[in-house]
Design a protein around this motif. Structure first.
Motif, PDB file in Angstrom:
ATOM      1  N   TYR A  28      37.923  27.271  39.899  1.00 25.88           N
ATOM      2  CA  TYR A  28      38.191  28.034  41.116  1.00 25.88           C
ATOM      3  C   TYR A  28      39.362  27.356  41.816  1.00 25.88           C
ATOM      4  O   TYR A  28      39.218  26.278  42.390  1.00 25.88           O
ATOM      5  CB  TYR A  28      36.967  28.103  42.052  1.00 25.88           C
ATOM      6  N   ASN A  29      40.522  27.973  41.705  1.00 25.99           N
ATOM      7  CA  ASN A  29      41.762  27.497  42.338  1.00 25.99           C
ATOM      8  C   ASN A  29      42.175  26.089  41.888  1.00 25.99           C
ATOM      9  O   ASN A  29      42.656  25.296  42.691  1.00 25.99           O
ATOM     10  CB  ASN A  29      41.664  27.558  43.865  1.00 25.99           C
ATOM     11  N   TYR A  30      41.966  25.788  40.612  1.00 23.35           N
ATOM     12  CA  TYR A  30      42.383  24.498  40.056  1.00 23.35           C
ATOM     13  C   TYR A  30      43.341  24.691  38.883  1.00 23.35           C
ATOM     14  O   TYR A  30      43.325  23.893  37.935  1.00 23.35           O
ATOM     15  CB  TYR A  30      41.178  23.678  39.606  1.00 23.35           C
ATOM     16  N   GLY A  31      44.166  25.717  38.943  1.00 20.00           N
ATOM     17  CA  GLY A  31      45.118  25.971  37.868  1.00 20.00           C
ATOM     18  C   GLY A  31      46.010  24.781  37.572  1.00 20.00           C
ATOM     19  O   GLY A  31      46.364  24.526  36.422  1.00 20.00           O
ATOM     20  N   HIS A  32      46.363  24.017  38.598  1.00 20.66           N
ATOM     21  CA  HIS A  32      47.257  22.871  38.408  1.00 20.66           C
ATOM     22  C   HIS A  32      46.585  21.727  37.648  1.00 20.66           C
ATOM     23  O   HIS A  32      47.268  20.831  37.155  1.00 20.66           O
ATOM     24  CB  HIS A  32      47.817  22.391  39.751  1.00 20.66           C
ATOM     25  N   THR A  39      42.353  32.553  43.492  1.00 24.92           N
ATOM     26  CA  THR A  39      43.475  33.184  44.189  1.00 24.92           C
ATOM     27  C   THR A  39      44.793  32.479  43.893  1.00 24.92           C
ATOM     28  O   THR A  39      45.825  32.885  44.407  1.00 24.92           O
ATOM     29  CB  THR A  39      43.223  33.182  45.715  1.00 24.92           C
ATOM     30  N   ASP A  40      44.754  31.425  43.057  1.00 25.53           N
ATOM     31  CA  ASP A  40      45.991  30.737  42.676  1.00 25.53           C
ATOM     32  C   ASP A  40      46.419  31.215  41.284  1.00 25.53           C
ATOM     33  O   ASP A  40      46.048  32.305  40.862  1.00 25.53           O
ATOM     34  CB  ASP A  40      45.822  29.210  42.747  1.00 25.53           C
ATOM     35  N   ASP A  41      47.159  30.395  40.563  1.00 28.61           N
ATOM     36  CA  ASP A  41      47.663  30.784  39.242  1.00 28.61           C
ATOM     37  C   ASP A  41      46.721  30.382  38.107  1.00 28.61           C
ATOM     38  O   ASP A  41      47.121  30.354  36.943  1.00 28.61           O
ATOM     39  CB  ASP A  41      49.044  30.183  39.010  1.00 28.61           C
ATOM     40  N   SER A  42      45.464  30.094  38.404  1.00 26.67           N
ATOM     41  CA  SER A  42      44.514  29.630  37.390  1.00 26.67           C
ATOM     42  C   SER A  42      44.382  30.598  36.212  1.00 26.67           C
ATOM     43  O   SER A  42      44.325  30.169  35.058  1.00 26.67           O
ATOM     44  CB  SER A  42      43.132  29.411  37.999  1.00 26.67           C
ATOM     45  N   VAL A  43      44.317  31.894  36.469  1.00 24.54           N
ATOM     46  CA  VAL A  43      44.148  32.868  35.395  1.00 24.54           C
ATOM     47  C   VAL A  43      45.370  32.859  34.473  1.00 24.54           C
ATOM     48  O   VAL A  43      45.231  32.870  33.240  1.00 24.54           O
ATOM     49  CB  VAL A  43      43.875  34.277  35.950  1.00 24.54           C
TER      50      VAL A  43
END
Length: 184
Positions: free
Chosen positions: A40-44, A72-76
């Motif tokens: 959850y919002n940990y794409g980085h 809601t970040d770039d995780s996907v």
């Protein structure tokens, strides 16, 4: 003099080469380990997390299941990029945020492995950690859970503060801490 910083994975590899982390023994069979990574919002952090469970884990077959809880970040996008490059990676994408229990259960339902560790996308596994855990579980079928001590890091994987390489195992309810025995 400024000491150079290594990312956690490289730092652990240095410790392995120096004998500070036990090298895993190869098993007489190849167990399948399904690693469920919740995000959850940990794409980085996601790419490093997946690398830590797919690299330097000899003697096991690894399946990675990334469960994204409507980030809601770039995780996907990061997860799809990882999946496109590695056939061992599968994705579960929630259409709405369901919370921790639902994402763990969805990952567990999708797992096909004999053993299933759970990681959050901001976690890392040390080199050989999955193999060492599988060694314990294969050697003694009465063992119900295995865990290792944490590597604490901050700032995108830099600033490593601690590494302890001891695995713990539980043989039954009597081995669990009192607080865990009463949790529901």
């Amino acid at each position: 003099m400024v000491k150079p910083t290594l990312d956690p994975f490289r730092w652990a590899m240095v410790k392995l080469r120096r004998g500070r982390i036990s090298a895993p023994c190869l098993l007489d069979r190849v167990p399948r380990v399904s690693v469920v990574i919740t995000c959850y919002n940990y794409g980085h952090y996601l790419r490093q997390c997946v690398d830590s469970v797919t690299r330097n884990q000899p003697g096991i077959e690894v399946e990675v299941i990334i469960v994204d809880d409507k980030t809601t970040d770039d995780s996907v996008a990061v997860a799809r990029s990882i999946k496109d490059r590695d056939e061992r990676v599968r994705l579960i994408l929630h259409e709405q945020n369901k919370g921790h229990i639902a994402i763990y259960n969805d990952g567990l339902d999708a797992a096909t492995g004999e053993f299933v560790p759970f990681l959050s996308a901001d976690d890392l596994a040390t080199p050989g950690a999955l193999t060492r855990a599988a060694e314990l579980l294969v050697a003694d079928p009465s063992v119900g859970a295995v865990y290792g001590n944490a590597i604490h890091f901050s700032g995108g994987g830099h600033g490593l503060r601690q590494l302890r390489n001891r695995l713990k195992w539980f043989g039954g309810k009597g081995d669990l801490p009192t607080c865990a025995q009463h949790a529901h």
